[in-house]
Each structure stands twice: as structure tokens, then as C-alpha cells.
Scaffold this active site. Sequence first.
Site, PDB file in Angstrom:
ATOM      1  N   SER A  29       1.051  -1.214  -0.102  1.00  0.00           N
ATOM      2  CA  SER A  29      -0.187  -0.096  -0.155  1.00  0.00           C
ATOM      3  C   SER A  29       0.840   1.212  -0.058  1.00  0.00           C
ATOM      4  CB  SER A  29      -1.076  -0.078   1.195  1.00  0.00           C
ATOM      5  OG  SER A  29      -2.076   0.854   0.992  1.00  0.00           O
TER       6      SER A  29
ATOM      7  N   HIS B 221      -7.784  -5.459   0.175  1.00  0.00           N
ATOM      8  CA  HIS B 221      -6.897  -4.539   0.498  1.00  0.00           C
ATOM      9  C   HIS B 221      -5.729  -5.120   1.642  1.00  0.00           C
ATOM     10  CE1 HIS B 221      -4.036  -1.397  -0.313  1.00  0.00           C
ATOM     11  NE2 HIS B 221      -4.199  -0.764   0.755  1.00  0.00           N
TER      12      HIS B 221
ATOM     13  N   GLU C   1      -9.583  -5.315  -3.727  1.00  0.00           N
ATOM     14  CA  GLU C   1      -8.946  -3.888  -3.357  1.00  0.00           C
ATOM     15  C   GLU C   1     -10.301  -2.800  -2.976  1.00  0.00           C
ATOM     16  OE1 GLU C   1      -6.108  -3.521  -2.648  1.00  0.00           O
ATOM     17  OE2 GLU C   1      -4.722  -4.706  -4.157  1.00  0.00           O
TER      18      GLU C   1
END
Length: 499
Positions: free
Chosen positions: A190, A406, A305
Site C-alpha cells: 500500500s 486490500h 481492493e
Amino acid sequence: MAHVDTGILSGTRDAATGLDEFRGIPYAAPPIGALRWKPPQPVAAWSGVRAADRFGPRCMQRPLYGDMVFRSNGMSEDCLYLNVWTPAHRQAGKLPVLVYFYGGSLLAGDGSELRYDGASLAQRGIVTVTVNFRLDVFGLLALPALAAESPRHATGNYSLMDMTAALHWVRDNIAAFGGDPSQITIGGESAGSMAVSALMASPMSRGLMQRAIGESGAVLGNLKPMPLAEAEQKGEAFMHKVGAHSLADLRAMPAEVLMKALGTTDSGGFDMTIDGAVLPRSPEAIYAAGAQAHIPLLVGSNSQEGYWKGLLDKQAPTPANYRAAVQRQFGASADEALHLYPGSTEAEVKASGTALEGDQFIAFSTWRWMDWQHKTGNAPVYYYYFDQPRPAKRDGSAGPGTGAVHSGEIEYALGNLAGNRVYAWTATDRRVSAEMEGYWANFIKTGNPNGAGLPHWPAVTDQDGGLLRQVIGADTHTRIDRNAARYEFLQRFEPDAHL
């Protein structure tokens, strides 16, 4: 014991794992007082033996994310520490190295988090390092007054400067822990992945790494850094908000006062900046020119995601509601969007809505990084799609997921399923983790993820109108990814790419 440039360190030995662990090693001076919003400065040497047996404090941050499990020694501005896991029986300067940067939007996170624990990779013969770096206003504030005092006339990007300082430290000292300073891989998830893409673009970190891993995110496409003028305007607005009349006032304010002024949400935060030094121009321009690091890259994103519910805002997943949502977002280009993300049935709405939300959040930027590095990086690129949903929760409060959310890949890739007690991991999860960690370990060692016992993973290659991509999950296999049209469509909605 380990002898580094500034003194002698004593770590801890884990007989069960056969590892030495060194926690809380300072790699830069505490960025406090007059050093707040300064580039990281050298560590002062110490006499005698310094204990490296506990994690240093995590950097100042708001409690924004509930999935972060810290083992750090509190929270402080004095937070520029790193941690090393290494085999107990080793030869100096022989083992490959991973330096991993945590996620958390550059607002939160810490190298002590259980999911980033380096023991599993270290047991595979890799010296594993996690790094703390300044966050939020402490790591990203840009101001004209800060630019004026900088020899490079740059401001912001202190987070990236910290990471670069840590890489210098690793290059200069990692041989003492068995690591080979000429075999360093940088990786992250990320915001950590975005940082890796920025470090590959930055002239200040050139030559400090030989390979890179990016898990979901890059400073390209829709996640590009701020222009300097915009970042400085944000900084001045914050300075006004806290009632500071000068940079000296701002540096004198207690960290807790600044944190309170930031609020309790992650909106309106700070970001990386095209500052003219760390990032001399936009990453888009750097990658387009082929001026980034020409090193092998392993990069990819997850199957969920984002989620369709975010697009439909609590409305039912009907084709009519989906079309209306797409029209609101894309206007005259809605028909093109619906061609690329079709929604003629409820199942299609859920699938396309999830794909669109995930693309716009972070998968598009990740694709953009992969595509530029493939075209201009002069090195192999390995592109993955992680689709293993987490299993049911151990407490029965939730069943298995429908996709890989995610950050859901971290425990699998780093071999840390056992450290996450929230989920009832299955034999399939453990097999997927062994495969994924195997790919990561091989790439860290050789620049190629392939190895004995693993499904073959080809480098990105044009084939039959798409690119080869590795699906990693219960059924790991290679597929031809033909989603470029989706991302090229989204790129047209980023008219100012700062090229």
C-alpha cells in the site's frame, strides 16, 4: 553481537527458530526539536554495548486503522529505528536482504506489526529488515519556510528521506548481520508499495537497491504526488489552523497538539510532493523517460481492493442502479465505462463494481507502475493477481471473504499467518502462503520468483493481446491479462499527469 558504524549491538537469539533478532536499532538521530522537518541526521555513536532487544517507539500517528497490532515501545517523535532478523549461524556479507516498508497511507503503521515480522523469511536465509519512518504531518509537511532553509530548496517527503537514510544504513552495516549489501531488495504494501515506486524514481536512492517488490500501490496514475505549490498551500493552511506564526512556533509546539489538530479521520491529509530533490519531477515523467532504477520488479494487486457497495452507496446491486452510479461518475463517457465494466445482471454488477472500485482505489496505479517498468525499465517484471479470500474469523463473527481484500496478502507473502489470530486459517491458506512466500523469497535471492515446487511464473510478456500475469491463490496459474483498456480509460480521467 553486531558491530555497526556507531557501536556494538546485542540482540536476542531464538533457539526455536535459529535466528538472531535485533530490535530498535537507531538509523538516524531523533527528529525532534530543531530537527523536526529536517532531513534525517546521523546517529551519535555510543560506548559499550547497546541492547537491541525491544522495538523502538512507533512514529506519531492517529489511531486510524483497526488491523494494526503493534509490539512497539509506545509512540514518540523519536522513532527512527529499524529491526533485523537474521540466521544465527551466518557468514558476514553473504545473505540476500529484504528491507520492507509498512502500509498505512503514510499516516499510520510500524515496523513492529506482527504481520511484518521477519522471522519466517529469515528462516529461508534472508536478512529481513523493517523500518520506521515519519508519518502524516511529521513526515510530509511542505512549507515555503522549510524550502527556504533547505540546501536543496526542497520541502516535504521527509518520510522518503527517512527510508533513503535507512537504505544507506543497511548498505553500510548489513554485512555485520550476514547481509550482502549488493543484494538488497526493497518491498512494501500500500503506502509502502507507493514508497518503493517513488524510491525507484528518486535520484537520492539510486544504487541502494537491486530489486523491488510492490504490493498494491504506486505514485503513478491516480495516486501521483502533489505539485510543490499545492503541498505548500496545504502546509500553510495547517500552520494557520494551529495558530503558528512562524516555523519556529510550529517546531516548538508539542507533538500532541499537532496530532489533535489533524482530527480523527484520514481526509485532508498530507501527501508525497514533487519537491525538486527527492522527486525532481513527476514520477510519470521519470518512468516515461526510463530514468527510474532499472531493476527487476515483482508487483501486483488483489482481487478485492475495493467493493461494489462503495460504488452503489448502499443501493441494491441492480443494473439500473449500477448504470446510474457509473453515469454520475463518468458522464458522457459512461457508455465506454459500461463496456469495460459491464453490469447487465446482478452478478455482473457485483463483479464489475468491485473491479471498478478496486481499480480506482489502487489497482490502476499498480498497473501503471508495472506497465512503465515493463516498457522502460530494461529489467524483468513479474505481475501478480492475488485472489485468496481470508477464511472465517475464529470467533465466528464473520464467514470467509469473497475476495482478497486490500492488505490481505501481507501475512501470506511474509509467512505470517500464525501471527494473525483473528482468522481460522485452513490447510489451503497455509499452502497458498507457502507458495507466495516461496515466490517472494526466490525473487529476493535471485530477481526471479521461480523455484522448485512452485507453479511456473513467467515474466511480463505480450501474448495474444494481453500480458502474462500470475494468479496466486488456491489455484495458482498463469493467465493472459487483458485489462489494459480499463486502465487506459481511467488514465484519460487523470488529465494532469504532471508530465
